[in-house]
Structure formats: C-alpha cells, structure tokens
Design an enzyme around this catalytic site. Sequence first.
Site, PDB file in Angstrom:
ATOM      1  CB  ALA A 164      -0.766   1.907   7.830  1.00 44.94           C
ATOM      2  CE  LYS A 168      -4.249  -4.191   1.611  1.00 46.92           C
ATOM      3  NZ  LYS A 168      -4.785  -3.023   1.892  1.00 46.92           N
ATOM      4  CG  ASP A 216      -6.914   0.104   1.371  1.00 47.91           C
ATOM      5  OD1 ASP A 216      -6.468  -1.460   1.994  1.00 47.91           O
ATOM      6  OD2 ASP A 216      -6.913   0.991   2.335  1.00 47.91           O
ATOM      7  CB  CYS A 237      -2.108  -2.844   5.390  1.00 42.99           C
ATOM      8  SG  CYS A 237      -3.791  -2.433   5.208  1.00 42.99           S
ATOM      9  CG  HIS A 279      -9.348   5.309   2.924  1.00 34.28           C
ATOM     10  ND1 HIS A 279     -10.258   4.778   3.601  1.00 34.28           N
ATOM     11  CD2 HIS A 279      -8.736   3.934   2.355  1.00 34.28           C
ATOM     12  CE1 HIS A 279      -9.862   3.500   3.960  1.00 34.28           C
ATOM     13  NE2 HIS A 279      -9.296   2.713   3.568  1.00 34.28           N
ATOM     14  CB  SER A 294     -13.475   0.873   6.963  1.00 38.06           C
ATOM     15  OG  SER A 294     -12.759   1.551   5.292  1.00 38.06           O
ATOM     16  CG  HIS A 306     -11.604   0.586   0.152  1.00 36.13           C
ATOM     17  ND1 HIS A 306     -11.031  -0.876   0.601  1.00 36.13           N
ATOM     18  CD2 HIS A 306     -10.299   1.538   1.096  1.00 36.13           C
ATOM     19  CE1 HIS A 306     -10.910  -0.975   1.968  1.00 36.13           C
ATOM     20  NE2 HIS A 306      -9.818   0.532   2.048  1.00 36.13           N
ATOM     21  CG  ASP A 325      -1.748  -1.277   1.674  1.00 34.09           C
ATOM     22  OD1 ASP A 325      -2.372  -1.733   0.308  1.00 34.09           O
ATOM     23  OD2 ASP A 325      -2.783  -0.956   2.509  1.00 34.09           O
ATOM     24  CG  HIS A 336     -14.409  -0.241   1.898  1.00 32.08           C
ATOM     25  ND1 HIS A 336     -13.481  -0.486   3.158  1.00 32.08           N
ATOM     26  CD2 HIS A 336     -14.328  -1.409   1.355  1.00 32.08           C
ATOM     27  CE1 HIS A 336     -13.289  -1.594   3.677  1.00 32.08           C
ATOM     28  NE2 HIS A 336     -13.363  -2.177   2.546  1.00 32.08           N
ATOM     29  CD  GLU A 375     -10.913  -2.427   6.318  1.00 33.33           C
ATOM     30  OE1 GLU A 375     -10.834  -2.830   4.861  1.00 33.33           O
ATOM     31  OE2 GLU A 375     -10.882  -1.615   6.270  1.00 33.33           O
TER      32      GLU A 375
HETATM   33  C1  VGL Z   1      -4.738   0.798   5.682  1.00 28.86           C
HETATM   34  C2  VGL Z   1      -5.916   1.893   7.042  1.00 28.86           C
HETATM   35  C3  VGL Z   1      -7.598   1.403   6.296  1.00 28.86           C
HETATM   36  C4  VGL Z   1      -3.882   0.482   5.825  1.00 28.86           C
HETATM   37  C5  VGL Z   1      -5.698   0.525   4.435  1.00 28.86           C
HETATM   38  O1  VGL Z   1      -2.665  -0.160   4.239  1.00 28.86           O
HETATM   39  O2  VGL Z   1      -2.493  -0.170   6.419  1.00 28.86           O
HETATM   40  N1  VGL Z   1      -5.256   0.955   7.145  1.00 28.86           N
HETATM   41  N2  VGL Z   1      -6.611   0.717   4.984  1.00 28.86           N
HETATM   42 ZN    ZN Z   2      -8.694   0.577   3.687  1.00 28.37          ZN
END
Ligand code: VGL
Ligand code: ZN
Length: 189
Positions: free
Chosen positions: A134, A99, A51, A138, A74, A59, A53, A13, A57, A106
Amino acid sequence: MEIRSTDALIAVDVQNDFCPGGALPVPFGDTIVSKVNSLVIKFETLVFSRDWHPNNHCSFSDTPLFEDMSWPMHCVQDSPGAEFHGDLFVPGDGRVISKGTDPEREAYSAFEGTDLDAWLRERGVERVFVAGLAFDYCVRATAVDAARAGYETWVVEDACAGISEVTMERAREELTAAGVQFCGTSDFT
Ligand code: VGL
Ligand code: ZN
C-alpha cells in the site's frame, strides 16, 4: 522518462489480500494492477515483493485498530490471499522478495531483513521505481529505504493505492523529505 539498463522496477505487495475481497483490502487496490503491468513490460530488472507472514505474525490481531499498525491476519505464507493478484505479470526472471517472515518482527520495507540491496547492487542498479500496495505503508517504507541505500528513487504514483488519505498525505511528506521523487505511468515512453 527513458528507461535505462541500470533501472529496476520494484512492484510492492500486489497480492490478493491487499485487493478488494482480501483480508486487508486497500481501496481500489486492484485498479493499479494494469498500471503495474504496463511498467513490468518496459523494465529489464524486475523485483516483486510479497508480504509473507507466518500465521502467528506479531502484527496480527483479532481486534485490529489499523492506526496502531495492528492488522487482521493477512498474507499468510502459502495461502490464496498471499498469492500475487491473478492479473499481475510476473515474468520468470523477476526476483520475488518475501518479507515479514519473522513472527517477531514487522517488515514493511522490501529491504528489511532481505537481500534486496545486495541483489540490486550486484546488477549495477542505480535508479529504482517503486509501485504497488500500500502506498502509505510498504511502498513508502520500501522507497524511503531505497533512497537511504543510495538509489535514485522514484514512486510511480498512479501505479500505487493507499489505505487512508491521512496516512497517504503523511507518506508523501516523508517520501519528499527522504529525497524520493514522484512520477506517473504516462511519463514512460
Ligand atoms: C502492508 C500493512 C500490513 C503493505 C503489509 O503491504 O502495505 N500493510 N502489512
Ligand atoms: Zn503485513
């Protein structure tokens, strides 16, 4: 650390929205791009997760709390924020794994709902090195799933950045408990 033909790099990511200026910025997220690039040029087998989405989504929240894993919108498919950071090297033979594409689910891990495990297995991959964003979400989830799937798993820690100190410390504990090992970019020759 000698890189073998049975190793793979999973760059998690490294996208605009996770960098300063993006929708869900990871502090210093952009500073790891050159470190990830230094790995990309050394590995033969390369995976880039993103990521990815839909705009509805589950989340996403207008009042995100972060701690409860609700987030601002995001990495919406085909938006500029979902693009890889402009400085990231993505060679043509790198495998892109999208993903979090199901609006109802999620997916922090690059293994979740994707064919990543089958793809790595087909190529005879035995060890995986995970880096990116992060660290506490992830990267953690991807490395834990890799270890559970039977790969010898390493997190290249200085090629990662995380959202908060508290969740990063928790992530380190969870990774260690899962048998994941830690290394740094300077360990690769
Ligand atoms: C992520 C929060 C929401 C990541 C993805 O890539 O770490 N964190 N979606
Ligand atoms: Zn995400």
